[in-house]
Design an enzyme around this catalytic site. Structure first.
Site, PDB file in Angstrom:
ATOM      1  N   ARG A   1      26.718  47.824   2.429  1.00  9.99           N
ATOM      2  CA  ARG A   1      26.043  48.368   3.916  1.00  9.99           C
ATOM      3  C   ARG A   1      26.671  49.669   3.881  1.00  9.99           C
ATOM      4  O   ARG A   1      26.014  50.457   4.593  1.00  9.99           O
ATOM      5  CB  ARG A   1      26.861  47.621   4.785  1.00  9.99           C
ATOM      6  CG  ARG A   1      25.900  46.590   5.356  1.00  9.99           C
ATOM      7  CD  ARG A   1      26.688  45.968   6.525  1.00  9.99           C
ATOM      8  NE  ARG A   1      25.713  45.302   7.650  1.00  9.99           N
ATOM      9  CZ  ARG A   1      25.803  43.980   7.662  1.00  9.99           C
ATOM     10  NH1 ARG A   1      26.195  43.231   7.047  1.00  9.99           N
ATOM     11  NH2 ARG A   1      25.048  43.451   8.692  1.00  9.99           N
TER      12      ARG A   1
ATOM     13  N   ARG B   1      17.720  34.572  17.804  1.00 17.62           N
ATOM     14  CA  ARG B   1      18.457  33.751  16.887  1.00 17.62           C
ATOM     15  C   ARG B   1      19.349  32.903  17.365  1.00 17.62           C
ATOM     16  O   ARG B   1      20.047  32.929  18.132  1.00 17.62           O
ATOM     17  CB  ARG B   1      18.861  34.856  15.905  1.00 17.62           C
ATOM     18  CG  ARG B   1      19.944  33.938  14.709  1.00 17.62           C
ATOM     19  CD  ARG B   1      20.369  34.871  13.483  1.00 17.62           C
ATOM     20  NE  ARG B   1      20.871  36.170  13.854  1.00 17.62           N
ATOM     21  CZ  ARG B   1      21.246  37.042  13.125  1.00 17.62           C
ATOM     22  NH1 ARG B   1      20.825  37.078  11.942  1.00 17.62           N
ATOM     23  NH2 ARG B   1      21.834  38.161  13.449  1.00 17.62           N
TER      24      ARG B   1
ATOM     25  N   ARG C   1      24.939  34.041  18.476  1.00 13.70           N
ATOM     26  CA  ARG C   1      25.979  34.915  18.005  1.00 13.70           C
ATOM     27  C   ARG C   1      26.436  36.060  19.022  1.00 13.70           C
ATOM     28  O   ARG C   1      25.622  36.388  19.613  1.00 13.70           O
ATOM     29  CB  ARG C   1      25.562  35.573  16.693  1.00 13.70           C
ATOM     30  CG  ARG C   1      25.659  34.746  15.418  1.00 13.70           C
ATOM     31  CD  ARG C   1      25.207  35.422  13.890  1.00 13.70           C
ATOM     32  NE  ARG C   1      25.346  36.910  14.025  1.00 13.70           N
ATOM     33  CZ  ARG C   1      25.086  37.767  12.908  1.00 13.70           C
ATOM     34  NH1 ARG C   1      24.397  36.883  12.126  1.00 13.70           N
ATOM     35  NH2 ARG C   1      25.282  38.651  12.707  1.00 13.70           N
TER      36      ARG C   1
ATOM     37  N   ARG D   1      23.563  47.988  16.324  1.00  9.79           N
ATOM     38  CA  ARG D   1      23.602  47.546  14.906  1.00  9.79           C
ATOM     39  C   ARG D   1      22.490  48.063  14.248  1.00  9.79           C
ATOM     40  O   ARG D   1      22.791  48.451  13.086  1.00  9.79           O
ATOM     41  CB  ARG D   1      23.466  45.996  14.840  1.00  9.79           C
ATOM     42  CG  ARG D   1      25.012  45.432  15.135  1.00  9.79           C
ATOM     43  CD  ARG D   1      24.639  43.794  15.713  1.00  9.79           C
ATOM     44  NE  ARG D   1      24.204  43.087  14.432  1.00  9.79           N
ATOM     45  CZ  ARG D   1      23.633  41.858  14.806  1.00  9.79           C
ATOM     46  NH1 ARG D   1      23.311  41.606  15.712  1.00  9.79           N
ATOM     47  NH2 ARG D   1      23.462  41.327  13.723  1.00  9.79           N
TER      48      ARG D   1
HETATM   49  P1  ADP Z   1      19.324  38.575   8.645  1.00  7.79           P
HETATM   50  O1  ADP Z   1      20.140  37.690   7.671  1.00  7.79           O
HETATM   51  O2  ADP Z   1      18.464  39.738   7.893  1.00  7.79           O
HETATM   52  O3  ADP Z   1      20.233  39.179   9.754  1.00  7.79           O
HETATM   53  P2  ADP Z   1      18.024  36.053   9.432  1.00  7.79           P
HETATM   54  O4  ADP Z   1      17.741  35.634   8.276  1.00  7.79           O
HETATM   55  O5  ADP Z   1      19.332  35.508  10.201  1.00  7.79           O
HETATM   56  O6  ADP Z   1      18.243  37.530   9.316  1.00  7.79           O
HETATM   57  O7  ADP Z   1      16.991  36.144  10.539  1.00  7.79           O
HETATM   58  C1  ADP Z   1      16.944  36.661  11.807  1.00  7.79           C
HETATM   59  C2  ADP Z   1      15.976  35.886  12.759  1.00  7.79           C
HETATM   60  O8  ADP Z   1      14.690  35.914  12.469  1.00  7.79           O
HETATM   61  C3  ADP Z   1      16.560  34.297  12.512  1.00  7.79           C
HETATM   62  O9  ADP Z   1      16.402  33.600  13.939  1.00  7.79           O
HETATM   63  C4  ADP Z   1      15.517  33.665  11.637  1.00  7.79           C
HETATM   64  O10 ADP Z   1      15.034  32.452  11.999  1.00  7.79           O
HETATM   65  C5  ADP Z   1      14.085  34.522  12.014  1.00  7.79           C
HETATM   66  N1  ADP Z   1      13.244  34.884  10.907  1.00  7.79           N
HETATM   67  C6  ADP Z   1      13.729  35.193   9.613  1.00  7.79           C
HETATM   68  N2  ADP Z   1      12.504  35.213   8.888  1.00  7.79           N
HETATM   69  C7  ADP Z   1      11.671  35.258   9.559  1.00  7.79           C
HETATM   70  C8  ADP Z   1      10.155  35.490   9.529  1.00  7.79           C
HETATM   71  N3  ADP Z   1       9.838  35.752   8.107  1.00  7.79           N
HETATM   72  N4  ADP Z   1       9.349  35.508  10.613  1.00  7.79           N
HETATM   73  C9  ADP Z   1       9.952  35.093  11.812  1.00  7.79           C
HETATM   74  N5  ADP Z   1      11.406  34.855  12.009  1.00  7.79           N
HETATM   75  C10 ADP Z   1      12.056  34.920  11.028  1.00  7.79           C
HETATM   76  P1  AMP Z   2      25.738  39.963   9.547  1.00  5.75           P
HETATM   77  O1  AMP Z   2      26.184  38.746   9.476  1.00  5.75           O
HETATM   78  O2  AMP Z   2      25.274  40.692   7.888  1.00  5.75           O
HETATM   79  O3  AMP Z   2      24.658  40.475  10.516  1.00  5.75           O
HETATM   80  O4  AMP Z   2      26.893  40.881   9.745  1.00  5.75           O
HETATM   81  C1  AMP Z   2      27.579  40.848  11.244  1.00  5.75           C
HETATM   82  C2  AMP Z   2      28.527  41.897  11.237  1.00  5.75           C
HETATM   83  O5  AMP Z   2      29.517  41.743  10.241  1.00  5.75           O
HETATM   84  C3  AMP Z   2      28.121  43.169  11.032  1.00  5.75           C
HETATM   85  O6  AMP Z   2      27.707  43.933  12.156  1.00  5.75           O
HETATM   86  C4  AMP Z   2      29.281  44.100  10.638  1.00  5.75           C
HETATM   87  O7  AMP Z   2      30.063  44.219  11.982  1.00  5.75           O
HETATM   88  C5  AMP Z   2      30.046  43.129   9.791  1.00  5.75           C
HETATM   89  N1  AMP Z   2      29.843  43.221   8.415  1.00  5.75           N
HETATM   90  C6  AMP Z   2      29.134  42.357   7.526  1.00  5.75           C
HETATM   91  N2  AMP Z   2      28.896  42.605   6.302  1.00  5.75           N
HETATM   92  C7  AMP Z   2      29.619  43.858   6.465  1.00  5.75           C
HETATM   93  C8  AMP Z   2      29.602  45.080   5.370  1.00  5.75           C
HETATM   94  N3  AMP Z   2      29.063  44.983   4.055  1.00  5.75           N
HETATM   95  N4  AMP Z   2      30.423  46.344   5.625  1.00  5.75           N
HETATM   96  C9  AMP Z   2      30.864  46.318   7.064  1.00  5.75           C
HETATM   97  N5  AMP Z   2      30.801  45.314   7.913  1.00  5.75           N
HETATM   98  C10 AMP Z   2      30.029  44.191   7.706  1.00  5.75           C
END
Ligand code: ADP
Ligand code: AMP
Length: 216
Positions: free
Chosen positions: A88, A127, A160, A171
């Site tokens: 990141r 989500r 979350r 974020r």
């Molecule tokens: P990231 O891991 O990049 O933070 P997630 O995979 O957790 O994103 O997805 C964020 C939210 O968007 C979740 O609630 C998921 O169900 C939804 N989501 C993921 N892909 C799509 C899509 N192509 N269209 C609509 N909603 C989506």
């Molecule tokens: P994510 O599940 O990827 O959305 O990450 C949730 C949170 O975890 C982020 O907003 C950061 O606070 C922390 N985090 C996850 N991955 C990293 C990373 N590679 N570097 C720093 N913080 C991280």
């Protein structure tokens, strides 16, 4: 196959890597999931990470890098892995390059998922995740069959702590400042593939499978 998923929070990295991990049978490593597991177990790492996560800030590089380096040495990563949410920052990207070099390995490709900001906010605030198995849902785009219950394991679905509107905005700002520069970093290495993530998740998955065929 050694992959990195890049993209803003809410782009669908977790959704796509869960699917791809099942299809290719290689581990999906999410640093966010590792921290959340540690928070649940109230480990020292979890307590430290939560301070940053609840504010929408990044956990310090040295902590994250150490966790990933250790994880990559585990035996299930021998045939490959997919990293979701790491690297990141440029410091993390360089540390990953060095760690892989020491192991005689390199990344095959970096999948950058693009989604407009307004859409990211509604994805993140809607989500829901399973408290037990971590499966990802969305109240509108991917609702569970029974409200509040995971269709896979029957666990309770929760929001979350960092998916509140205020933290989501922080974020996204942190992403633009710290992580987005990695698009150029990996473009310069000729391993970046950008996907349009503003489509149905199944369509994105088809595009993803097509894209990785070209980089194996
Ligand atoms: P990231 O891991 O990049 O933070 P997630 O995979 O957790 O994103 O997805 C964020 C939210 O968007 C979740 O609630 C998921 O169900 C939804 N989501 C993921 N892909 C799509 C899509 N192509 N269209 C609509 N909603 C989506
Ligand atoms: P994510 O599940 O990827 O959305 O990450 C949730 C949170 O975890 C982020 O907003 C950061 O606070 C922390 N985090 C996850 N991955 C990293 C990373 N590679 N570097 C720093 N913080 C991280």
């Amino acid at each position: 196959m050694r992959l990195v998923f890049l993209g803003p929070p809410g782009a669908g990295k977790g959704t796509q890597s869960e699917k791809l991990s099942k299809e290719l049978n290689i581990p999906h490593i999410s640093t966010g999931d590792i921290f959340r597991k540690n928070i649940k177990e109230q480990t020292t790492l979890g307590i430290k990470a939560k301070e940053y996560m609840d504010k929408g800030l990044l956990v310090p590089d040295d902590i994250v890098v150490e966790i990933v380096k250790t994880r990559l040495l585990e035996s299930d990563c021998k045939e490959g892995f997919m990293l979701d949410g790491f690297p990141r920052t440029e410091i993390q990207a360089k540390a990953l390059d060095n760690a892989l070099k020491e192991m005689g390995l390199k990344l095959d490709c970096v999948i950058n998922i693009e989604v407009p900001s307004e859409e990211l906010i509604s994805r993140l605030t809607g989500r829901r995740v399973c408290k037990e198995c971590g499966t990802i849902y969305h109240i509108k785009y991917d609702p569970p069959k029974i409200e509040g219950i995971c269709g896979l394991c029957g666990g309770q679905l929760i929001q979350r702590d960092d998916d509140t509107r205020e933290t989501v905005e922080r974020r996204l700002k942190v992403y633009r400042a710290e992580t987005e520069p990695l698009i150029k970093y990996y473009t310069d290495k000729n391993i970046l593939i950008t996907l349009d993530g503003n489509k149905d998740a199944e369509e994105v998955f088809e595009d993803l499978k097509g894209a990785i065929r070209g980089c194996i």
